[in-house]
Design a protein around this motif. Structure first.
Motif, PDB file in Angstrom:
ATOM      1  N   THR A 197      -4.798   6.552   3.153  1.00  0.00           N
ATOM      2  CA  THR A 197      -4.127   5.747   4.177  1.00  0.00           C
ATOM      3  C   THR A 197      -3.023   6.538   4.864  1.00  0.00           C
ATOM      4  O   THR A 197      -2.910   6.539   6.099  1.00  0.00           O
ATOM      5  CB  THR A 197      -3.543   4.466   3.548  1.00  0.00           C
ATOM      6  N   GLN A 202      -6.377   5.614  -2.584  1.00  0.00           N
ATOM      7  CA  GLN A 202      -6.341   4.858  -1.336  1.00  0.00           C
ATOM      8  C   GLN A 202      -5.049   5.121  -0.579  1.00  0.00           C
ATOM      9  O   GLN A 202      -5.037   5.243   0.652  1.00  0.00           O
ATOM     10  CB  GLN A 202      -6.487   3.365  -1.628  1.00  0.00           C
ATOM     11  N   TYR A 203      -3.963   5.214  -1.314  1.00  0.00           N
ATOM     12  CA  TYR A 203      -2.664   5.505  -0.704  1.00  0.00           C
ATOM     13  C   TYR A 203      -2.695   6.832   0.046  1.00  0.00           C
ATOM     14  O   TYR A 203      -2.250   6.926   1.200  1.00  0.00           O
ATOM     15  CB  TYR A 203      -1.600   5.535  -1.798  1.00  0.00           C
ATOM     16  N   PRO A 233       0.782  -1.239   0.000  1.00  0.00           N
ATOM     17  CA  PRO A 233       0.000   0.000   0.000  1.00  0.00           C
ATOM     18  C   PRO A 233       0.816   1.293   0.000  1.00  0.00           C
ATOM     19  O   PRO A 233       0.289   2.357  -0.297  1.00  0.00           O
ATOM     20  CB  PRO A 233      -0.806  -0.100   1.297  1.00  0.00           C
TER      21      PRO A 233
END
Length: 224
Positions: A191, A187-188, A145
Motif C-alpha cells: 500500500t 499489505q502495508y 492500514p
C-alpha cells in the motif's frame, strides 16, 4: 519529485552516478516533504567526493541536510528535519518523531545484524528479525492500514525505507523472505509503495544492494 510550485527548500541527499541512492535517512526526509506537499529541490551528494560546503554545514559529512531557501537556515539530521517540517507545515499532520508510534524502527539494525552474521549466528539473528517483524505485523493488524492508523505518520516515513532495505537485502544476500503469515505487514508495504510519495522518491534495488556491498556485505554462497 520537486513540486512545480516555487521551491521552499533544497535538500542534500546521497547519490551515485547522478541518481538518488540508497540512504534510508535521506529517504525519510524526502517522504516527509512529499507527504506534506512541500515544494523542494534536491542536491545530489557523491559520498566519494563530498563538497567542502557540506562539511562546513555538517562536520560529520552526513546527509540529509536541508536549506530553507528564503532564510539560508540549515536543518541537519532526518529526525530534526521531520520535526521541523511538522512544525512549519502541520497540515496534513504526520506528528513528530517522538509523538508517533515507536514501533518498527529497529528493523534496520535487526536486518543488518542478520546479513552480517556468521553461519553460527545466523539462526539467532534471523529469529531476532522475525520477532521484530511480527511485532510490527501485530500493530498493523490492530491499528492499520498504516502505522499511524488511517493515514501515514512520521514513523511510516522512517520505517518504510528500512523495510525496503530489509526486503531487498535479505533476498539478495541471504535468499530469505518475510514469513508468508505476516499478511498485514506485506499489505502495508504494498500500500505504501503505491503512494505518490514513494514513487517520487524511489531508488532501485540495485542501489540498495550496492550500498550494502560498499559496507563489506557479501552474498551468501550455499554450502556444496
Amino acid at each position: 519529485m520537486a513540486s512545480a510550485a516555487e521551491p521552499k527548500y533544497d535538500i542534500a541527499v546521497k547519490a551515485v552516478g547522478g541518481k538518488l541512492a540508497d540512504c534510508p535517512f535521506c529517504h525519510r526526509s524526502l517522504l516527509t516533504l512529499e507527504e506534506k506537499h512541500v515544494p523542494y529541490t534536491k542536491t545530489f551528494i557523491d559520498f566519494a567526493n563530498k563538497p567542502q560546503w557540506l562539511l562546513d554545514v555538517n562536520p560529520a559529512g552526513s546527509v540529509p541536510v536541508m536549506k530553507e531557501l528564503a532564510t539560508g537556515e540549515w536543518i541537519v539530521d532526518s529526525g530534526t528535519i521531520q520535526d521541523y517540517l511538522e512544525e512549519k507545515f502541520p497540515d496534513p499532520p504526520l506528528g513528530t518523531a517522538e509523538d508517533s508510534p515507536q514501533i518498527g524502527l529497529d528493523v534496520l539494525g535487526k536486518f543488518g545484524a542478520f546479513i552480517k552474521s556468521s553461519p553460527e549466528e545466523a539462526a539467532e539473528k534471523e529469529a531476532d528479525l522475525v520477532e521484530c517483524l511480527r511485532g510490527l505485523d501485530a500493530h498493523l493488524t490492530a491499528h492499520g492500514p498504516f502505522i499511524g492508523g488511517a493515514a501515514p505518520c512520521a514513523t511510516d516515513c522512517a520505517v518504510m525505507p528500512r523495510l525496503y532495505h530489509m526486503q531487498v537485502g535479505t533476498k539478495y544476500f541471504r535468499d530469505w523472505e518475510m514469513p508468508a503469515e505476516l499478511a498485514a505487514l506485506r499489505q502495508y508495504m504494498d500500500t505504501f509503495m503505491s503512494r505518490d510519495s514513494w514513487k517520487n522518491t524511489y531508488y532501485s534495488p540495485e542501489m540498495v544492494i550496492a550500498g550494502w556491498e560498499a559496507h563489506g556485505i557479501k552474498k551468501l554462497v550455499p554450502a556444496q
